[in-house]
Design an enzyme around this catalytic site. Structure first.
Site: not given
Ligand code: GUN
Length: 284
Positions: A53, A97, A120
């Site tokens: 990311k 996350q 998100d």
């Molecule tokens: N963990 C797995 N997929 C995601 C996601 O799309 N966003 C976040 N914040 N954590 C994740």
């Protein structure tokens, strides 16, 4: 005949080029989009997602701040950190996350993020707006899935979409987005009886379970669009999806590979939401 392989990497690259131009324009106007990513603990998968990311932000010209915390952090310390970021003018998007350590409530954390910075799309306000089709941040993976389906050139309207999996992150929201696109949607899950009888009726099959290779040729109708959201590590640290790619690609019309299918789209949609957040801030 063998399926057309949907190149998520290429689609993501094309969209990221457009995003880069938009970021340049916003930066010139004095608002550089900024994303804060909070990573708690040492989970290897989470670490690698966060790294990807941050790299994607850098390539797009988006400012990113990765905040790493030990898994001993308390829930109230984390909520305090989120509160500070909610008030930080240089940060337009906040992502924590997941998963979180057991002593921290995911629900409390998600609700602490200001809905305007919830890139998100997990906050109940954004989820609610998504369900009623109102303006909101769409959750990244479901949005990426719909975008990939659209780019096959197939109209979603009136098609039978079968979603396997009912998680809050993928299964439920992708079902809602497909409904919004006028698909007839069936949602299957671990208690579903005769799974293959239902999945074989799918024009569009989205699999988001997290169980390596659970979907095979017997689950798929000839010509179906198969989107594999699964990311599973198997022997030798190999990355595989929920779909048995080699056998399903001989039946499906279109199929996403793992890796290189949905994955790159998830991050792309995160960048898109972050840019959107910066634009909204500028216009506010
Ligand atoms: N963990 C797995 N997929 C995601 C996601 O799309 N966003 C976040 N914040 N954590 C994740």
């Amino acid at each position: 005949m063998s399926a057309v392989i949907i190149d998520g990497k290429q689609v993501a690259k094309d969209i990221r080029e457009e995003i880069k131009v938009e970021v340049e324009r916003l930066t010139q106007q004095g608002v550089r989009p900024g994303l804060a990513v909070i990573l708690i603990g040492e989970d290897p998968a989470s670490q690698s997602y966060v790294k990807a990311k941050a790299k994607a932000c850098e390539e797009a010209g988006i400012y990113s701040s990765v905040i790493r915390k030990n898994e001993t952090i308390t829930e109230s310390e984390l909520l305090q950190l989120i509160d500070e970021l909610n008030g930080d003018e240089s940060i337009h998007g906040i992502l924590v996350q997941l998963p979180l350590p057991k002593h921290i409530s995911e629900e409390a954390v998600i609700q602490a993020i200001h809905p305007a910075k919830d890139v998100d799309g997990f906050h109940p306000i954004n989820v609610g707006n998504m369900v009623i089709g109102a303006d909101c941040y769409l959750p990244c993976t479901p949005h990426g899935v719909v975008e990939l389906i659209k780019r096959t050139g197939t109209s979603i309207s009136g098609k039978h979409a079968v979603v396997v999996g009912r998680s809050n992150i993928v299964g439920k929201p992708v079902s809602m987005l497909l409904l919004q696109e006028n698909a007839t949607v069936s949602i299957c899950h671990s208690r579903t009886k005769n799974l293959a009888d239902i999945t074989r009726q799918a024009d569009i099959l989205v699999v988001a379970v997290g169980k390596a290779h659970m979907i095979g040729a017997e689950h798929v109708a000839p010509g179906a669009i198969v989107i594999d959201v699964g990311v599973n590590r198997v022997e030798g640290n190999k990355l595989v999806g929920d779909v048995r790619f080699d056998e399903v690609k001989e039946i499906a019309g279109f199929i996403t590979p793992v890796p290189g299918g949905v994955g790159p789209m998830t991050i792309t949609m995160l960048l898109k939401n972050t840019v959107e957040a910066a634009k909204k801030k500028m216009m506010a």
